[in-house]
Design a protein around this motif. Structure first.
Motif, PDB file in Angstrom:
ATOM      1  N   TYR A 170      17.102  -8.405 -27.269  1.00 25.18           N
ATOM      2  CA  TYR A 170      18.337  -7.631 -27.098  1.00 25.18           C
ATOM      3  C   TYR A 170      18.585  -6.788 -28.339  1.00 25.18           C
ATOM      4  O   TYR A 170      18.498  -7.281 -29.469  1.00 25.18           O
ATOM      5  CB  TYR A 170      19.523  -8.565 -26.866  1.00 25.18           C
ATOM      6  CG  TYR A 170      20.859  -7.860 -26.830  1.00 25.18           C
ATOM      7  CD1 TYR A 170      21.213  -7.050 -25.750  1.00 25.18           C
ATOM      8  CD2 TYR A 170      21.776  -8.000 -27.872  1.00 25.18           C
ATOM      9  CE1 TYR A 170      22.440  -6.408 -25.703  1.00 25.18           C
ATOM     10  CE2 TYR A 170      23.003  -7.364 -27.837  1.00 25.18           C
ATOM     11  CZ  TYR A 170      23.328  -6.561 -26.752  1.00 25.18           C
ATOM     12  OH  TYR A 170      24.548  -5.922 -26.716  1.00 25.18           O
ATOM     13  N   SER A 211      26.682  -9.292 -14.783  1.00 23.74           N
ATOM     14  CA  SER A 211      27.498 -10.270 -15.499  1.00 23.74           C
ATOM     15  C   SER A 211      27.272 -10.175 -17.008  1.00 23.74           C
ATOM     16  O   SER A 211      28.220 -10.323 -17.791  1.00 23.74           O
ATOM     17  CB  SER A 211      27.205 -11.690 -14.998  1.00 23.74           C
ATOM     18  OG  SER A 211      25.879 -12.082 -15.278  1.00 23.74           O
ATOM     19  N   PHE A 212      26.043  -9.896 -17.430  1.00 20.48           N
ATOM     20  CA  PHE A 212      25.798  -9.743 -18.857  1.00 20.48           C
ATOM     21  C   PHE A 212      26.472  -8.477 -19.393  1.00 20.48           C
ATOM     22  O   PHE A 212      27.065  -8.485 -20.478  1.00 20.48           O
ATOM     23  CB  PHE A 212      24.301  -9.713 -19.164  1.00 20.48           C
ATOM     24  CG  PHE A 212      23.997  -9.631 -20.637  1.00 20.48           C
ATOM     25  CD1 PHE A 212      24.265 -10.703 -21.466  1.00 20.48           C
ATOM     26  CD2 PHE A 212      23.476  -8.469 -21.185  1.00 20.48           C
ATOM     27  CE1 PHE A 212      24.011 -10.623 -22.843  1.00 20.48           C
ATOM     28  CE2 PHE A 212      23.213  -8.383 -22.550  1.00 20.48           C
ATOM     29  CZ  PHE A 212      23.488  -9.461 -23.378  1.00 20.48           C
ATOM     30  N   TRP A 235      20.369 -15.857 -21.291  1.00 18.11           N
ATOM     31  CA  TRP A 235      21.246 -15.570 -20.151  1.00 18.11           C
ATOM     32  C   TRP A 235      20.566 -16.059 -18.878  1.00 18.11           C
ATOM     33  O   TRP A 235      19.341 -15.936 -18.733  1.00 18.11           O
ATOM     34  CB  TRP A 235      21.516 -14.060 -20.056  1.00 18.11           C
ATOM     35  CG  TRP A 235      22.770 -13.736 -19.284  1.00 18.11           C
ATOM     36  CD1 TRP A 235      22.857 -13.295 -18.016  1.00 18.11           C
ATOM     37  CD2 TRP A 235      24.111 -13.828 -19.780  1.00 18.11           C
ATOM     38  NE1 TRP A 235      24.172 -13.087 -17.670  1.00 18.11           N
ATOM     39  CE2 TRP A 235      24.959 -13.420 -18.747  1.00 18.11           C
ATOM     40  CE3 TRP A 235      24.660 -14.230 -21.002  1.00 18.11           C
ATOM     41  CZ2 TRP A 235      26.345 -13.405 -18.888  1.00 18.11           C
ATOM     42  CZ3 TRP A 235      26.032 -14.196 -21.148  1.00 18.11           C
ATOM     43  CH2 TRP A 235      26.865 -13.793 -20.104  1.00 18.11           C
ATOM     44  N   TRP A 264      29.958  -9.209 -19.881  1.00 22.23           N
ATOM     45  CA  TRP A 264      30.185 -10.082 -21.037  1.00 22.23           C
ATOM     46  C   TRP A 264      30.112  -9.312 -22.357  1.00 22.23           C
ATOM     47  O   TRP A 264      30.903  -9.540 -23.275  1.00 22.23           O
ATOM     48  CB  TRP A 264      29.165 -11.214 -21.037  1.00 22.23           C
ATOM     49  CG  TRP A 264      29.331 -12.159 -22.184  1.00 22.23           C
ATOM     50  CD1 TRP A 264      30.212 -13.198 -22.289  1.00 22.23           C
ATOM     51  CD2 TRP A 264      28.608 -12.120 -23.422  1.00 22.23           C
ATOM     52  NE1 TRP A 264      30.076 -13.819 -23.502  1.00 22.23           N
ATOM     53  CE2 TRP A 264      29.103 -13.183 -24.226  1.00 22.23           C
ATOM     54  CE3 TRP A 264      27.597 -11.308 -23.921  1.00 22.23           C
ATOM     55  CZ2 TRP A 264      28.614 -13.440 -25.501  1.00 22.23           C
ATOM     56  CZ3 TRP A 264      27.115 -11.558 -25.197  1.00 22.23           C
ATOM     57  CH2 TRP A 264      27.617 -12.620 -25.977  1.00 22.23           C
ATOM     58  N   VAL A 312      18.645 -12.755 -26.612  1.00 26.03           N
ATOM     59  CA  VAL A 312      19.762 -13.129 -25.765  1.00 26.03           C
ATOM     60  C   VAL A 312      19.307 -14.243 -24.820  1.00 26.03           C
ATOM     61  O   VAL A 312      18.171 -14.238 -24.319  1.00 26.03           O
ATOM     62  CB  VAL A 312      20.301 -11.909 -24.982  1.00 26.03           C
ATOM     63  CG1 VAL A 312      19.237 -11.304 -24.087  1.00 26.03           C
ATOM     64  CG2 VAL A 312      21.515 -12.289 -24.163  1.00 26.03           C
ATOM     65  N   TRP A 314      15.516 -10.499 -13.791  1.00 26.72           N
ATOM     66  CA  TRP A 314      16.942 -10.774 -13.595  1.00 26.72           C
ATOM     67  C   TRP A 314      17.416 -10.193 -12.269  1.00 26.72           C
ATOM     68  O   TRP A 314      16.981  -9.122 -11.836  1.00 26.72           O
ATOM     69  CB  TRP A 314      17.758 -10.147 -14.712  1.00 26.72           C
ATOM     70  CG  TRP A 314      17.732 -10.894 -16.010  1.00 26.72           C
ATOM     71  CD1 TRP A 314      16.816 -11.813 -16.418  1.00 26.72           C
ATOM     72  CD2 TRP A 314      18.665 -10.749 -17.086  1.00 26.72           C
ATOM     73  NE1 TRP A 314      17.109 -12.256 -17.684  1.00 26.72           N
ATOM     74  CE2 TRP A 314      18.248 -11.624 -18.121  1.00 26.72           C
ATOM     75  CE3 TRP A 314      19.788  -9.978 -17.294  1.00 26.72           C
ATOM     76  CZ2 TRP A 314      18.932 -11.732 -19.326  1.00 26.72           C
ATOM     77  CZ3 TRP A 314      20.475 -10.082 -18.489  1.00 26.72           C
ATOM     78  CH2 TRP A 314      20.056 -10.958 -19.494  1.00 26.72           C
ATOM     79  N   ALA A 354      22.967 -10.951 -12.357  1.00 28.36           N
ATOM     80  CA  ALA A 354      22.802 -11.358 -13.748  1.00 28.36           C
ATOM     81  C   ALA A 354      22.946 -10.166 -14.681  1.00 28.36           C
ATOM     82  O   ALA A 354      23.575 -10.263 -15.750  1.00 28.36           O
ATOM     83  CB  ALA A 354      21.442 -12.020 -13.941  1.00 28.36           C
ATOM     84  N   MET A 387      17.479 -20.584 -17.757  1.00 23.54           N
ATOM     85  CA  MET A 387      17.950 -19.811 -18.906  1.00 23.54           C
ATOM     86  C   MET A 387      16.727 -19.284 -19.662  1.00 23.54           C
ATOM     87  O   MET A 387      15.871 -20.055 -20.067  1.00 23.54           O
ATOM     88  CB  MET A 387      18.792 -20.695 -19.808  1.00 23.54           C
ATOM     89  CG  MET A 387      19.633 -19.918 -20.791  1.00 23.54           C
ATOM     90  SD  MET A 387      21.042 -19.091 -20.025  1.00 23.54           S
ATOM     91  CE  MET A 387      22.054 -20.488 -19.559  1.00 23.54           C
TER      92      MET A 387
END
Length: 294
Positions: free
Chosen positions: A6, A38-39, A291, A42, A289, A31, A35, A1
């Motif tokens: 951001y 998926s972010f 992630w 989200w 962020v 990333w 990833a 992580m």
């Protein structure tokens, strides 16, 4: 992580809250594609972008653009918002008022006009071409537009960075009141590998000359509050078909009021037909962020 920077911005707005939200991630070069996707899923924003070091020597920076569902080559409001983020964070700098974005659509020049909170950034839209034009070009489009009085230009299918079905309606009032069949727009978009249907109407309002509504059902979005790429295609269509018309060198667009937004988009058209689309951007959130980068 990992913890990285951001930003969340409001693009194509004279004031915060009027435009199209955008998420921008800096420092995510490590990333994976999964990833990043998926972010973006989200955040659930229309688009989320990733600012990356350029690969092309002439580029100022590179950007990858993701909707909640997939990566795309180009879109207007992520381009303008990412350019603003690059400047605001020192990720990139202007040279003689310009810089170059590298993205899936190639190398796109960005021009800055003014500075500070009043600065306007414009991108030169990818070259556009008319694929289909005229009444009756697709029965599905005819059904979507049924009952609507059309404007001066006939419906058209335009390609340039993105692919949109365009239709001019006869009046601003009719456009603002229109309640289209969103399922039919999505079906048309998926069947023709396009974003969806974008409608426009001319306006007598002194603050803007064109009103636009965009329905990108092809990427699962019901309506977009501010659409740079779609406006670039509309401008290219107008420039091609009305080279001596009142809008042939540019105009201002109102978009998003039907959704509670109030986007303002500037369009400039060069004598040779090159289209520049842009507007103001506001930084709303600057944070970090966490992630997974696996």
């Amino acid at each position: 992580m990992t913890k990285i920077r951001y930003l969340q911005l409001d693009v194509f707005a004279d004031h915060p809250g009027g435009g199209n939200p955008l998420g921008v991630v800096l420092g995510a070069a490590h990333w994976s594609d999964a990833a990043m996707q998926s972010f973006a899923n989200w955040t659930d924003l229309v688009e989320t972008t990733y600012l990356l070091p350029p690969r092309a020597p002439e580029a100022s920076y590179r950007v990858r653009i993701f909707t909640p569902d997939k990566e795309i080559a180009f879109a207007g409001h992520p381009t303008i918002g990412s350019a603003h983020a690059a400047l605001a964070t020192g990720f990139s700098q202007l040279t003689d008022g310009s810089m170059v974005q590298e993205c899936g659509a190639g190398l796109l020049p960005i021009h800055a006009r003014g500075d500070g909170g009043a600065q306007v950034l414009l991108v030169r839209s990818p070259a556009a071409s008319i694929v289909l034009e005229g009444l009756g070009i697709d029965a599905r489009l005819d059904a979507i537009l049924a009952g609507q009085a059309l404007g001066i230009l006939p419906p058209a299918f335009i390609s340039g960075g993105r692919r949109w079905w365009l239709a001019e309606l006869a009046s601003e009032a009719a456009l603002r009141a229109w309640q289209p069949d969103h399922a039919a727009i999505r079906a048309l978009a998926l069947a023709t590998d396009s974003l969806g249907v974008c409608v426009f109407a001319r306006s007598n309002d002194p603050a803007f000359q064109l009103v636009v509504r965009a329905f990108p059902g092809g990427v699962g979005i019901v309506e977009d509050p501010a659409s740079g790429a779609a406006n670039g295609l509309i401008a290219a269509y107008i420039a091609e078909r009305e080279p001596a018309g009142a809008l042939a060198r540019g105009y201002r667009v109102s978009q998003g009021r039907e959704m509670g937004h109030d986007a303002s988009i500037e369009v400039s058209i060069e004598a040779g037909g090159a289209v520049w689309v842009g507007g103001r951007t506001h930084l709303v959130i600057d944070g970090e962020v966490f992630w997974g980068a696996e």
